[in-house]
Write an enzyme that holds these catalytic residues in place. Structure first.
Site, PDB file in Angstrom:
ATOM      1  CG  ASP A 345      49.709 -16.893  38.810  1.00  0.00           C
ATOM      2  OD1 ASP A 345      49.161 -15.867  39.256  1.00  0.00           O
ATOM      3  OD2 ASP A 345      49.777 -17.185  37.603  1.00  0.00           O
ATOM      4  CD  GLU A 374      45.645 -15.637  41.032  1.00  0.00           C
ATOM      5  OE1 GLU A 374      45.411 -14.519  40.555  1.00  0.00           O
ATOM      6  OE2 GLU A 374      46.137 -16.564  40.358  1.00  0.00           O
TER       7      GLU A 374
END
Lengths: 603, 603
Positions: A345, A374
């Site tokens: 993330d 990401e």
């Protein structure tokens, strides 16, 4: 400028322009197990001596170097190849040397051919070189070459080798809580396998904080019944090492992972470095977090955006080494539990050197582990994270919808292909693009076919197959009633799934759909028709997509002679099983709104 | 992979893609005194902090580093410039840092604008950062930026700076013995100055060997009257340190050099590392030469070619350091005698590391010295010699005669322009191209105009201005009765000299003719018409050359809108002083055989 300190002169042989390499060797190039590494160098020296050259390479963990010869091409170019047959970091360098015997033979041959006969001196020279008493011209000309003298060497370069999933795979993102937790997902594994998915990706599976928990549609105040965002990690029940009791137990998770593998599916979990106010680390390691002089902790924010339900760690804290080690241990813990794929993330908000260290650290003993970044950020950071070790990265794909956007996007990916591998998600819990909001089911088909055929790795987030397209508000890419903040009742029955299955199976059958860099874009004479040819290992696929979700479009698909395809050939549409005869040159194409041809060239 | 050993974390700031650089900084980029060095880098870090960046640079010999700021551009590109104002090797690097004050101010500003009012924590943070007791929002927003925290640095890169002659100059090659020796040349200095020459280049001026001396037209046996080739260096009268008594004395040479300088002319001598059988070094330093096991010395050869009148030194000999030092001392001796320009004979047959050392060694104390490489060899070696330090190089120009050959040739030079500077000789004692042999006077005009207008440095070897065009035999590029082997009676009265003077003076007046990289090639719709535009510092010159030495040619010269020239403008032909009005777009051109337009755009 003093004379060199060495007792022998510096090497006369120059080795320049060694490829493949990334940023002067600062970062490794990436390959997949079984790939060729085509090595090239410019090699030369002063004078007319005959040179020899080789690539020396060392597999991960090996102590011995292997060697393969380089072959000379015109203008001092040399080339050779070696194959990487296991994952991990390989090392290679180029070496070159003077072959005194071959040089001597060549000089002698030219003299003999020129009719020179006073060769006594030359022969005494040859005898000394070959370590013999006497030498005849015939013996000299027959002397075996292969002498290595004054060997020069290039720097070492690295090749980071991953397994096939690093390049090629179909991903499905789901919130386990909407599917009956780990056990609920486990019962669906056979169905996911039928659909041809390789990876099921779960948002964070850890206990969710209660303090400042977000409510439905990101409301600041949650109702008691609201489950909160899984990215607000940590509660009394534990932190990154624990699982949310709502989802099941660690044992159930491990069982799910193991059973998934039996179906050829891997479970990917989210590695999100942030903590809810209730995360145990805030008490155990307050020194790892930003604290203001007045003692208050700083929650995550990107003004005017505020994330009161999460705190970021402070990578500049005094105990940064302790923090790095703890984060590594979290990853290794989940690796021990069977996880081999991590979706990371927001990596672009953490230090690049940390990622370079962490990924190397984990892959040193577990070279099969895949890290998906990401990284929705600017190109420099996005590509540098890939260079620093991320196996794959999210892309700008969701924002590239017109023919020209797609061409520019693909051109960028091809430029980066030595180190950056795309994973083209068609949607995410954060991104519902306007094209999908407005285009209806046809738009969803377009995006699905583009992702699955352009990019060897692609993914969809559940809801996509149901054509979910309502934003939280006009102009937003957030979903209305986002699953990030509430429980949904999901089932695997979306009307788009049959097409998903068709594409996934075609991708597995046809090598051309398993690579990025084998693409040729085709002229269609219609901006709404996007066409390209992919070819690999004897397979050829022509794809033509009608980007217009509202109107049918007519045009041509021009297959150039340079493709080397026969003047006429049969093609089968993998979506409809229809067959046609196509030709080099102009092929008439007419497609209903959002429909596509995915044509396999038959042999 | 262990944790970093440092007590502070590795720099979070990434500095990538630093330019200008050559081969990852292995070699310096080249510039001329007064040039700008436009520095570019990709600079970024994780998170949203405000960064600052600068280029730090150090002049040759200086101990202190100077600094200029880099300005941010979109997508993490940063750019800045510094000017190099003296010759020698400059060093630069890029540094970047986090500006905590600016970052804090920016975050606060966004919160204030978002109407956030609970800013107590932020203000306590700011007070600590600014080292104050208390802080108001107004004070915080007005805090002076410029804080430098966690500075990261790129590697150091080098810029090798030369004086103007390194880029721009008109050369004339002559054998002093054909002009009455040093004194004879001295009397002609005013005339050479009128003609606009900057450099007079002499083949080796040293005593010439008698043993195996070559006769006329390279005959193996010389007649007693034959003077021999000046490249067969060394006799009883001395070696590389001595001058050929036939040419004059060292004192006369020094007087010539000094008087030439008063006329703005420099005398370039030849540095040829080879010895005739009579060179003193063969007795004093037999260990520096190739000796066969049977004791015989190896004369230079490239089978079937044999150069019995010269011996090559052995750069691999035991005493290579002594040899390197002796060769350096030869160069320094001539520098002391006033020589500032050396034409180096066959550098590609000597080790690259030797040249890199020798040139750095000489230029360390004499940064004005210019080295011209006679490197007629393959591109890799030719460009590497330039990277290793040669100021200029001979080129493939003599063999590029058609429009397409010239375009390809110029494209290559532009690719190399960071480190390689061409000196376009139209002929040499070794090269009389077939185009000149067959094309007659018109061909000589074509080549002269091309060399003088395409390349800022160019040269002619005497005889060219007399249209000398007879080869020693059909298919050879050697001159009949080559001056290399016999005495000529030369005079400065060639029919081409008026055009030479016109071009040389135009080159000095017009900045656009003093650079290589300011060229735009123009469409002519006729393969025989070669057209281009050069522009620099407010000057624009359009050149159109009729490459056909036999027939007149008609066509157009298309000046594109992108040049930014006005729709219509006056031009003056620097060769004929005629004036015309030219336009953006198509301009009709008709030129007699071998004739040219050299059109200055009038303002």
């Amino acid at each position: 400028m003093p004379l060199p300190k060495t007792t022998t002169p510096p090497p006369r042989i120059q080795i320049l322009e060694v490829t493949p390499q990334v940023d002067c060797g600062r970062f490794p190039v990436k390959r997949i197990v079984g790939d060729r590494v085509d090595v090239h160098a410019r090699i030369f020296r002063d004078g007319h001596d005959v040179l020899g050259a080789a690539v020396r390479y060392r597999p991960p963990g090996a102590s011995r170097w292997l060697e393969l010869p380089l072959e000379p091409l015109p203008n001092d170019h040399w080339t050779g190849v070696f194959v990487v047959d296991r994952p991990g970091v390989w090392t290679f360098r180029v070496e070159a040397w003077t072959d005194r015997v071959a040089s001597y033979r060549e000089e002698l041959r030219r003299k003999v051919e020129a009719g020179q006969d006073d060769l006594a001196g030359e022969l005494s020279e040859g005898a000394a070189l070959l370590g013999r008493e006497t030498l005849t011209v015939e013996e000299a000309l027959a002397a075996p070459a292969g002498d290595r003298h004054a060997t020069a060497s290039s720097p070492n370069y690295c090749v980071d080798v991953d397994r096939e999933l690093a390049r090629f795979g179909a991903w499905y993102e789901l919130f386990p809580r909407s599917w009956g937790g780990f056990e609920g997902v486990r019962t669906l594994l056979p169905r996911f396998a039928e659909l041809g998915f390789d990876v099921l990706y779960f948002p964070p599976v850890h206990p969710i904080g209660r303090t400042n928990r977000k409510g439905r549609n990101n409301a600041l105040a949650a109702k008691p019944s609201d489950p909160g965002s899984p990215w607000a990690i940590g509660s009394d029940e534990g932190g990154h090492e624990a699982v949310d009791p709502e989802l099941g137990t660690v044992a159930e998770f491990e069982r799910l992972v193991a059973e998934a593998r039996e179906h050829g599916i891997e479970i990917a979990i989210d590695f999100a470095i942030q903590c809810s106010p209730d995360h145990p680390w805030l008490k155990e390691h307050p020194e790892w977090f930003y604290r203001r002089p007045d003692g208050t902790l700083k929650y995550a924010e990107n003004p005017p955006k505020r994330y009161q339900d999460i705190y970021s760690v402070n990578f500049d804290c005094e105990d940064w080494k302790g923090l790095w080690a703890a984060l590594r241990d979290i990853v290794l813990l989940w690796v021990e539990r069977g996880v081999t794929v991590f979706r990371v993330d927001n990596p672009h908000t953490k230090p690049v050197p940390f990622w370079e260290w962490l990924i190397a650290e984990v892959r040193h003993d577990h070279p099969d582990v895949v890290f998906l970044a990401e990284a929705f950020t600017r190109p420099a950071m996005m590509t540098t994270l890939a260079k620093a070790g991320f196996t794959q990265s999210y892309t700008y794909f969701t924002w590239k919808n017109t023919r020209w956007e797609l061409l520019e996007f693909m051109g960028q990916l091809l430029d980066w292909s030595q180190y950056y591998r795309p994973n083209a998600f068609v949607n995410t819990p954060d991104i519902l693009h306007e094209y999908l909001q407005r285009g209806g089911p046809a738009a969803f088909e377009v995006r699905l076919v583009l992702a699955a055929t352009l990019s060897p790795s692609y993914g969809i987030y559940s809801g996509f197959e149901h054509f979910e397209n309502v934003p939280v508000r006009e102009g937003s890419e957030e979903y209305l009633d986002s699953e990030k903040y509430e429980l949904k009742r999901r089932a695997l029955d979306g009307p788009l799934l049959p097409l998903v299955a068709k594409l996934n199976h075609a991708r597995r059958e046809i090598p051309a759909l398993q690579r990025l860099d084998d693409v040729t874009f085709l002229e269609t004479e219609n901006e709404q028709l996007f066409g390209f040819l992919k070819r690999d290992r004897g397979s050829d696929v022509v794809v033509v997509v009608n980007l217009d979700p509202v109107a049918a479009q007519r045009g041509v698909c021009i297959v150039p002679v340079s493709t080397g395809l026969p003047p006429a050939y049969r093609v089968r549409d993998l979506l409809t099983d229809q067959e046609w005869t196509w030709r080099i040159g102009r092929n008439f194409v007419e497609l209903p709104p959002g429909k596509s041809h995915v044509l396999e060239v038959l042999r």
